[in-house]
Design a protein around this motif. Structure first.
Motif, short mmCIF file in Angstrom:
data_model
loop_
_atom_site.label_atom_id
_atom_site.label_comp_id
_atom_site.label_asym_id
_atom_site.label_seq_id
_atom_site.Cartn_x
_atom_site.Cartn_y
_atom_site.Cartn_z
N LYS A 169 -0.97 3.37 11.01
CA LYS A 169 -0.13 3.01 12.15
C LYS A 169 -0.40 1.59 12.61
O LYS A 169 0.52 0.82 12.88
N ALA A 170 -1.68 1.22 12.69
CA ALA A 170 -2.04 -0.12 13.12
C ALA A 170 -1.50 -1.17 12.16
O ALA A 170 -1.01 -2.23 12.58
N ILE A 171 -1.56 -0.88 10.86
CA ILE A 171 -1.05 -1.82 9.86
C ILE A 171 0.47 -1.93 9.98
O ILE A 171 1.03 -3.04 9.96
N LYS A 172 1.15 -0.80 10.12
CA LYS A 172 2.61 -0.81 10.27
C LYS A 172 3.04 -1.55 11.53
O LYS A 172 4.12 -2.16 11.58
N ASN A 173 2.19 -1.50 12.56
CA ASN A 173 2.51 -2.19 13.81
C ASN A 173 2.30 -3.69 13.73
O ASN A 173 2.57 -4.41 14.70
N GLY A 174 1.79 -4.17 12.61
CA GLY A 174 1.63 -5.60 12.42
C GLY A 174 0.24 -6.13 12.69
O GLY A 174 0.03 -7.35 12.73
N ILE A 176 -3.50 -7.19 11.75
CA ILE A 176 -4.22 -7.64 10.57
C ILE A 176 -5.69 -7.82 10.94
O ILE A 176 -6.03 -8.05 12.10
N THR A 177 -6.56 -7.73 9.94
CA THR A 177 -8.00 -7.82 10.18
C THR A 177 -8.60 -8.94 9.34
O THR A 177 -8.25 -9.11 8.17
N VAL A 178 -9.52 -9.66 9.95
CA VAL A 178 -10.31 -10.67 9.25
C VAL A 178 -11.77 -10.30 9.43
O VAL A 178 -12.21 -10.02 10.56
N VAL A 222 -21.70 -8.38 9.57
CA VAL A 222 -20.27 -8.53 9.35
C VAL A 222 -19.57 -8.46 10.70
O VAL A 222 -19.78 -7.52 11.46
N VAL A 223 -18.75 -9.45 10.97
CA VAL A 223 -17.92 -9.46 12.18
C VAL A 223 -16.48 -9.21 11.74
O VAL A 223 -15.97 -9.91 10.85
N ALA A 224 -15.85 -8.21 12.33
CA ALA A 224 -14.45 -7.93 12.03
C ALA A 224 -13.63 -8.11 13.30
O ALA A 224 -14.03 -7.66 14.38
N VAL A 225 -12.49 -8.79 13.16
CA VAL A 225 -11.60 -9.03 14.29
C VAL A 225 -10.18 -8.63 13.89
O VAL A 225 -9.72 -8.99 12.81
N VAL A 226 -9.53 -7.86 14.76
CA VAL A 226 -8.15 -7.45 14.54
C VAL A 226 -7.24 -8.34 15.39
O VAL A 226 -7.49 -8.53 16.59
N TYR A 227 -6.20 -8.87 14.74
CA TYR A 227 -5.24 -9.75 15.42
C TYR A 227 -3.86 -9.10 15.43
O TYR A 227 -3.47 -8.40 14.49
N PHE A 228 -3.13 -9.37 16.48
CA PHE A 228 -1.72 -8.99 16.56
C PHE A 228 -0.94 -10.21 17.04
O PHE A 228 -1.20 -10.73 18.12
N ASP A 230 -1.20 -13.19 16.06
CA ASP A 230 -2.18 -14.29 16.19
C ASP A 230 -3.03 -14.20 17.46
O ASP A 230 -3.74 -15.15 17.79
N LYS A 231 -3.00 -13.08 18.14
CA LYS A 231 -3.84 -12.88 19.33
C LYS A 231 -4.90 -11.82 19.03
O LYS A 231 -4.64 -10.85 18.32
N VAL A 232 -6.08 -12.03 19.60
CA VAL A 232 -7.19 -11.12 19.35
C VAL A 232 -6.95 -9.80 20.09
O VAL A 232 -6.70 -9.78 21.29
N ALA A 233 -7.03 -8.69 19.34
CA ALA A 233 -6.81 -7.36 19.93
C ALA A 233 -8.07 -6.50 19.94
O ALA A 233 -8.23 -5.66 20.82
N ALA A 234 -8.96 -6.71 18.96
CA ALA A 234 -10.17 -5.89 18.87
C ALA A 234 -11.19 -6.62 18.02
O ALA A 234 -10.85 -7.49 17.21
#
Length: 354
Positions: A169-174, A176-178, A222-228, A230-234
């Motif tokens: 669902k998160a991927i379908k919602n757009g 992305i993770t770095v 490891v640092v993981a950041v989720v963006y939506f 181009d804004k930081v979400a998690a």
């Protein structure tokens, strides 16, 4: 003949070699945890070890913390193994642990410490009969550990369909993770973390602590950041040691909850660990049955009981202020402007052992 002594950074590699091979070791037992806390907060590390003919046989990492608002004529200190995480404690054979315990008590006496707090986790899991456990454990603190499958594909297949759909669902919602270990990712993680702590009414750790930890741990962080858009979400941080990994911090912003970025965040970190050969993933401390416990339970994690002991046998509480006082403090902290809370938070948080 085995002897107990305090080590310094020249023995860092030998300490970490022992810890990486110890069955009950956590990522927090590594020398890097002590180094980072000393670098960021100035709390002096006391790495106690048992050696024989130059070989390390047992270890007990300790941090000396000064109590805030001390009377300069009567300073108070705590020795903690370990602060700012769920566990520390001794590693090694039982006969060597007795040497460490005696040396730690002597050190506490020498430092005039009011508290010698040692944090343990039971070696055996409590199982998955959660109805029975809820009656036995109530709100006791537990670690939630997941035994990982060998590789991310097998791990994803092991999840229940509902959990897999939430990740997708998160991927379908757009979203992305770095993932990686760069100062830029630490900055983005802190953007989320500091706001989440403010919303919870809790003083935030210094940004310098996270930079120090990630720099010290190197490829074991490891640092993981989720963006939506181009804004930081998690964001979250995972540390590893041997075949174990732990996530001491993870946060997501409430305004993005509808997108399920936290599900994608945890999956990114779990998949990274599974592909790296990690066998056990520690989701961290929870009160049995509460919200964070239920979130971790859905991934298939099993509870392990946590025990925090005061080896000096005094009656000081190990869990912080009473509920009513804590609620008053949290409400007051939430009303502070974010910038002021972020400036004041580290000055307070560095003295809070939890």
């Amino acid at each position: 003949m085995a002897k107990t002594l305090l080590l310094d950074s020249s023995k860092r590699a030998e300490w970490n070699r022992f810890v990486s091979e110890a069955a009950d070791a956590s990522p927090y037992h590594r020398f890097e945890w002590m180094e980072a806390i000393e670098t960021a907060y100035g709390h002096k590390a006391y790495p106690l070890a048992v050696e024989e003919e130059g070989a390390i046989l047992a270890v007990l990492p300790l941090i000396l913390m000064e109590h805030p608002l001390n009377n300069p004529l009567k300073q108070k200190y705590s020795l903690v193994s370990l602060p700012f995480c769920d566990l520390g404690g001794m590693l090694g054979a039982e006969q060597h642990q007795q040497l460490l315990r005696s040396a730690a008590a002597d050190l506490a006496k020498k430092m005039n410490a009011q508290l010698l707090e040692v944090r343990h986790r039971q070696q055996e899991g409590l199982g998955y009969d959660f109805d029975r456990l809820s009656e036995e454990l109530g709100g006791q603190k537990v670690s939630m550990l997941l035994e990982l499958e060998p590789g991310s594909e097998k791990q994803l297949a092991a999840f229940k369909p509902k959990l897999r759909s939430q990740i997708k669902k998160a991927i379908k919602n757009g979203c992305i993770t770095v993932a990686g270990n760069t100062p830029e990712l630490v900055e983005d993680f802190y953007y989320v973390f500091s706001r989440n702590m403010h919303a919870l009414g809790s003083p935030v750790h210094s940004k310098a602590l996270f930079h120090a930890i990630c720099e010290a741990y190197g490829d074991k962080a490891v640092v993981a950041v989720v963006y939506f858009e181009d804004k930081v979400a998690a964001g979250g941080i995972v540390l590893s040691n041997g075949h174990q990994a732990a996530i001491p911090w993870a946060s997501s912003l409430a305004e993005y909850n509808r997108l399920a970025p936290n599900m994608l965040l945890y999956w990114e970190l779990l998949s990274h660990c599974a592909d790296a050969g990690i066998r056990f993933f520690d989701f961290g401390r929870s009160s049995f049955g509460e919200g964070t416990f239920r979130f971790k339970k859905q991934w298939g994690a099993q509870p392990y009981l946590l025990t925090w002991e005061n080896w000096l046998g005094q009656s000081e509480s190990l869990t912080g202020p009473p509920g009513r006082l804590r609620s008053i403090i949290e409400n007051a902290w939430r009303r502070l402007p974010l910038g002021l809370a972020n400036a004041l938070g580290p000055l307070v948080r560095k003295h809070i052992r939890l």
